[in-house]
Write a protein that holds these residues in place. Structure first.
Motif, PDB file in Angstrom:
ATOM      1  N   TYR A  86      31.046  97.948  44.860  1.00  0.00           N
ATOM      2  CA  TYR A  86      30.672  99.404  44.621  1.00  0.00           C
ATOM      3  C   TYR A  86      30.918  99.632  45.850  1.00  0.00           C
ATOM      4  O   TYR A  86      30.799 100.902  46.475  1.00  0.00           O
ATOM      5  CB  TYR A  86      29.241  99.083  44.355  1.00  0.00           C
ATOM      6  N   GLY A  87      31.454  99.362  46.544  1.00  0.00           N
ATOM      7  CA  GLY A  87      32.439  99.798  48.289  1.00  0.00           C
ATOM      8  C   GLY A  87      31.117  99.771  49.429  1.00  0.00           C
ATOM      9  O   GLY A  87      30.889  98.755  48.950  1.00  0.00           O
ATOM     10  N   GLU A  88      31.157 100.536  50.270  1.00  0.00           N
ATOM     11  CA  GLU A  88      30.621 101.169  50.910  1.00  0.00           C
ATOM     12  C   GLU A  88      30.927  99.461  51.853  1.00  0.00           C
ATOM     13  O   GLU A  88      29.571  99.032  53.043  1.00  0.00           O
ATOM     14  CB  GLU A  88      28.939 100.607  50.520  1.00  0.00           C
ATOM     15  N   THR A  89      32.036  99.000  52.068  1.00  0.00           N
ATOM     16  CA  THR A  89      32.447  98.241  53.044  1.00  0.00           C
ATOM     17  C   THR A  89      31.464  98.613  54.571  1.00  0.00           C
ATOM     18  O   THR A  89      30.675  97.578  54.983  1.00  0.00           O
ATOM     19  CB  THR A  89      33.777  98.360  53.256  1.00  0.00           C
ATOM     20  N   GLU A  90      31.558  99.719  55.326  1.00  0.00           N
ATOM     21  CA  GLU A  90      31.454  99.423  56.266  1.00  0.00           C
ATOM     22  C   GLU A  90      30.005  98.842  56.613  1.00  0.00           C
ATOM     23  O   GLU A  90      29.019  98.556  57.293  1.00  0.00           O
ATOM     24  CB  GLU A  90      31.459 100.600  57.188  1.00  0.00           C
ATOM     25  N   ALA A  91      29.316 100.019  55.580  1.00  0.00           N
ATOM     26  CA  ALA A  91      27.339  99.477  55.723  1.00  0.00           C
ATOM     27  C   ALA A  91      27.264  98.325  54.911  1.00  0.00           C
ATOM     28  O   ALA A  91      26.118  97.661  55.557  1.00  0.00           O
ATOM     29  CB  ALA A  91      27.063 101.003  54.449  1.00  0.00           C
ATOM     30  N   LEU A  92      28.121  97.415  54.440  1.00  0.00           N
ATOM     31  CA  LEU A  92      28.203  96.650  53.657  1.00  0.00           C
ATOM     32  C   LEU A  92      28.343  95.131  55.082  1.00  0.00           C
ATOM     33  O   LEU A  92      27.558  94.314  55.215  1.00  0.00           O
ATOM     34  CB  LEU A  92      28.604  95.393  52.581  1.00  0.00           C
ATOM     35  N   ALA A  93      28.574  95.865  55.806  1.00  0.00           N
ATOM     36  CA  ALA A  93      29.254  94.953  57.744  1.00  0.00           C
ATOM     37  C   ALA A  93      27.743  95.017  57.894  1.00  0.00           C
ATOM     38  O   ALA A  93      27.758  94.330  58.681  1.00  0.00           O
ATOM     39  CB  ALA A  93      30.470  94.868  58.104  1.00  0.00           C
TER      40      ALA A  93
END
Length: 760
Positions: free
Chosen positions: A445-452
């Motif tokens: 679902y993306g949101e790579t920076e938020a997931l990090a």
């Protein structure tokens, strides 16, 4: 041959070649073409440089020595050896060198550990590249590795888990089984029958369960393969090989122990007991004077290379994502294939992860990664920590309640809580949350920076609550052993202990985040948590403040509000909540039924009249409640039933917040009203529970399942009152609203803050 050799060595070499008939074909000083040299080597069943290394071991008698000279000269002409290497090996065969010249200069010594696969005669990128074609086929067909990132993930998997994790735990568990359990296990293992039979044979023979060398020696071999393919530079390859040797030295005292563990691992891999052939298989490598393993195991790795290797491995696992990966992998071990750079999830994996998020968690893409914060439940941690502290100090509530008594199995777990008083239960909550993060990552679902950021918050929270990773694992083991087993999930205690003891486990190589970090979710105040708990067994326990929901849960809540209360929106909800605060069902009892308790004869007459005539639906409900008044069902005539209204107030307010019909401020207003009502009407949880049960029973619509529903409610009430099982509900760990605190001082950093202060 070239004229770089000392004259005496050249003459000696020519004599040895002549004894093998070399002078009748090509004079050594003229050499031969690469293609012809390769053909001659293949005719001797030497297809690659590694196979040549094996031929050099055990060549000390004269006839074998002459054959070895021929092989070396052919290898030089095939460009497998450089001039320096040829000179050293010929000098050793001549007797000028005391020891076989296996790599022993600086970091090159590490490659001696690869000897079981193919003893390396020369450590160089060019030598490794000679094996590229065979290595590429080997990696793709045996390991399904096709590029650098896949290789690094496999190297880290071998280091951190490998086959040994499952095999060693199977050995441990099988050893503890009785005959019936072993037969059942064999039936389940039918597709792997040869492995199961070999494992049983090892247990019967008393073989140790250790097979770690099977993973760590293959780690060394794959490091060389990575260099051969050009995917690893020389320093990286040596770093991985050094890590394998570093782990070997932490587990074993000698090469002999390494070889035994390898043989056990190979036996389990092939499903065939190979221990009887151990001496034959390993004699040359362990006993030959010219073996690469004549250097003791603990002398193979220098301090400088060890330090550089450890820094490299920590660097590869330095992201906070690896904390979530390690924690989640204890229950889902396949997640450790995702170390280093995460692989792109397959369509099947992506679909499975999305189904988990949608169907199990009822999460929707509109929520984003922040929506998973509702599964971060510090109030649950506080509850468990408080139970443990109370258990240690003898402050747990009685187990005999008016609602029933816990089962003997649950009672048996109660004393174990005291062992957890000094360790936080944060890891119990974090394990599930870490898995949710992994599912979000693989769902794509993306949101790579938020997931990090959420990975970092999780890692920072765990690092803050435990002195070190081993302390975290110890706390995890204690809680796993203290809490009763979930019927759907087995205890993780043995798996966690395995990670504690295995030096390669990723847990020992994690890097703590730096700087201040928020927790992944909101931490309610203690009074808010107490207010939320007033809904009690009406629903599943609320371990955190509800947030607006999406998807199927919204539809379910909407249908429930409409069918049970006729509430279809904000206005109707607020009107009913205000009614519960001001009057509620308790007022209906006082007006319509309370007076009958003063005149029993009139009560019986009213019942007789209703029973003798046709009745409307409402009259039928009235008749049923009159009968309950007559029987004083669940002490409805003696107990204040305001708890029934208070519980509904909190439950409906939470539903309204989840629907988005109530703002946070209005929701908190109703929580405050619930606290005031509870403290005004009751003095403790037992009295409150009695009032709730009486109201639940009295206002229940007549149904054939009534007794079943009441039995379930009593069982739930018992769990909430006693804390058995601990995660059923939280009354056993909370002071009742308005009463003087009876709890021991908080012992954990994650205890909920009060209204006047914050935790961090």
């Amino acid at each position: 041959m070239r004229y770089f050799l000392k004259e005496s060595l050249q003459i000696w070499c020519a004599q040895r070649l002549a004894s093998r008939g070399w002078h009748r074909e090509v004079p050594p000083e003229r050499g031969m073409s690469v293609s012809r040299a390769l053909a001659r080597l293949r005719s001797m069943e030497i297809d690659e440089p590694g196979a040549l290394g094996w031929q050099m071991i055990g060549r000390l008698d004269q006839s074998q020595r002459d054959e070895a000279v021929t092989m070396l000269v052919l290898a030089f002409n095939a460009q497998w050896l450089d001039e320096q290497a040829l000179s050293q090996w010929l000098s050793w065969l001549q007797g000028s060198l005391a020891h076989a010249p296996w790599p022993d200069q600086g970091d090159s010594t590490i490659w001696r550990a690869r000897a079981p696969f193919a003893p390396i005669m020369i450590d160089s990128l060019s030598a490794a590249e000679l094996e590229r074609e065979r290595t590429g086929h080997f990696l793709s067909h045996v390991w399904s590795i096709h590029e650098r990132d896949e290789l690094i993930r496999m190297l880290l998997w071998l280091a951190g888990q490998g086959h040994r994790h499952g095999w060693e735990l199977d050995h441990q568990r099988f050893s503890a089984m009785n005959t019936a359990q072993r037969l059942k296990w064999h039936a389940q293992m039918a597709p792997q029958a040869t492995y199961a039979a070999t494992l049983e044979a090892f247990v019967v023979q008393g073989q140790p369960r250790d097979v770690a060398a099977w993973d760590w020696l293959r780690l060394v071999d794959l490091a060389w393969a990575g260099m051969a393919m050009g995917w690893l530079d020389q320093d990286e390859a040596r770093g991985f090989a050094a890590h394998g040797v570093d782990l070997l030295t932490r587990r074993y005292d000698s090469w002999h122990q390494v070889a035994l563990a390898w043989q056990r691992g190979r036996s389990l891999h092939e499903g065939l007991d190979l221990m009887e052939s151990f001496t034959t298989d390993w004699q040359l490598l362990l006993e030959a004077d010219d073996s690469p393993w004549q250097i003791p195991l603990h002398q193979l790795l220098g301090d400088d290379l060890r330090d550089r290797s450890r820094d490299m491995i920590r660097g590869l696992r330095s992201s906070a994502r690896h904390w979530a990966l390690a924690v989640a992998s204890v229950r889902e071990s396949d997640l450790l294939y995702r170390q280093a750079v995460a692989p792109v999830a397959s369509d099947e994996q992506r679909q499975q992860s999305r189904e988990y998020l949608h169907e199990v968690l009822d999460w929707r893409p509109e929520e984003g990664i922040a929506g998973l914060s509702r599964f971060w439940m510090p109030a649950q941690v506080h509850h468990l920590n408080q139970l443990a502290s109370d258990a240690l100090h003898g402050r747990l509530p009685p187990v005999e309640t008016p609602f029933g008594n816990p089962s003997p199995e649950l009672l048996a777990c109660r004393p174990r809580l005291a062992s957890c008083a000094s360790v936080s239960a944060t890891i119990i909550m974090a394990e599930k949350y870490a898995f949710h993060l992994q599912m979000f990552e693989s769902a794509g679902y993306g949101e790579t920076e938020a997931l990090a950021r959420y990975h970092t918050r999780l890692a920072a929270t765990l690092d803050r609550h435990y002195l070190c990773v081993d302390a975290m694992l110890e706390a995890w083991v204690r809680w796993e052993r203290a809490l009763p087993e979930d019927g759907n999930q087995e205890s993780l205690a043995e798996d966690i202990e395995w990670h504690r003891q295995d030096p390669g486990s990723p847990f020992h190589w994690l890097t703590a985040p730096t700087g201040f970090q928020r927790e992944p979710g909101k931490r309610p105040s203690l009074s808010r948590f107490t207010a939320l708990s007033l809904s009690g067994p009406l629903n599943s326990a609320l371990w955190g403040e509800p947030e607006p929901q999406y998807g199927a849960q919204v539809s379910d809540i909407r249908d429930w509000l409409d069918s049970h209360y006729g509430i279809e929106g904000t206005v109707a909800l607020i009107r009913f909540l205000d009614f519960l605060v001001e009057a509620g069902d308790r007022q209906e009892y006082l007006i319509n039924y309370g007076p009958y308790t003063l005149n029993r004869r009139r009560l019986k007459e009213e019942i007789a009249v209703l029973e003798s005539a046709q009745r409307s639906e409402d009259e039928g409900v009235h008749l049923e409640r009159l009968r309950r008044v007559l029987k004083n069902d669940h002490h409805c005539n003696d107990i204040d039933m305001a708890a029934w209204d208070i519980a509904q107030l909190v439950d409906l307010a939470a539903a309204g917040r989840q629907m988005g019909w109530l703002s946070p401020d209005r929701f908190h207003h109703y929580l405050d009203q619930a606290l005031q009502l509870a403290s005004h009407h009751y003095s403790d949880w037992w009295a409150y529970g009695g009032g709730m049960l009486a109201g639940y029973s009295f206002f229940m619509v007549a149904t054939p399942e009534r007794e079943h529903f009441l039995a379930e409610f009593n069982q739930a009430m018992t769990a909430w009152q006693t804390g058995l099982p601990p995660l059923a509900g939280c009354w056993a760990s909370l002071d009742f609203p308005g009463t003087q605190a009876r709890r021991w001082p908080p012992l954990h950093a994650d205890t909920l803050p009060g209204d006047e202060r914050i935790l961090h």
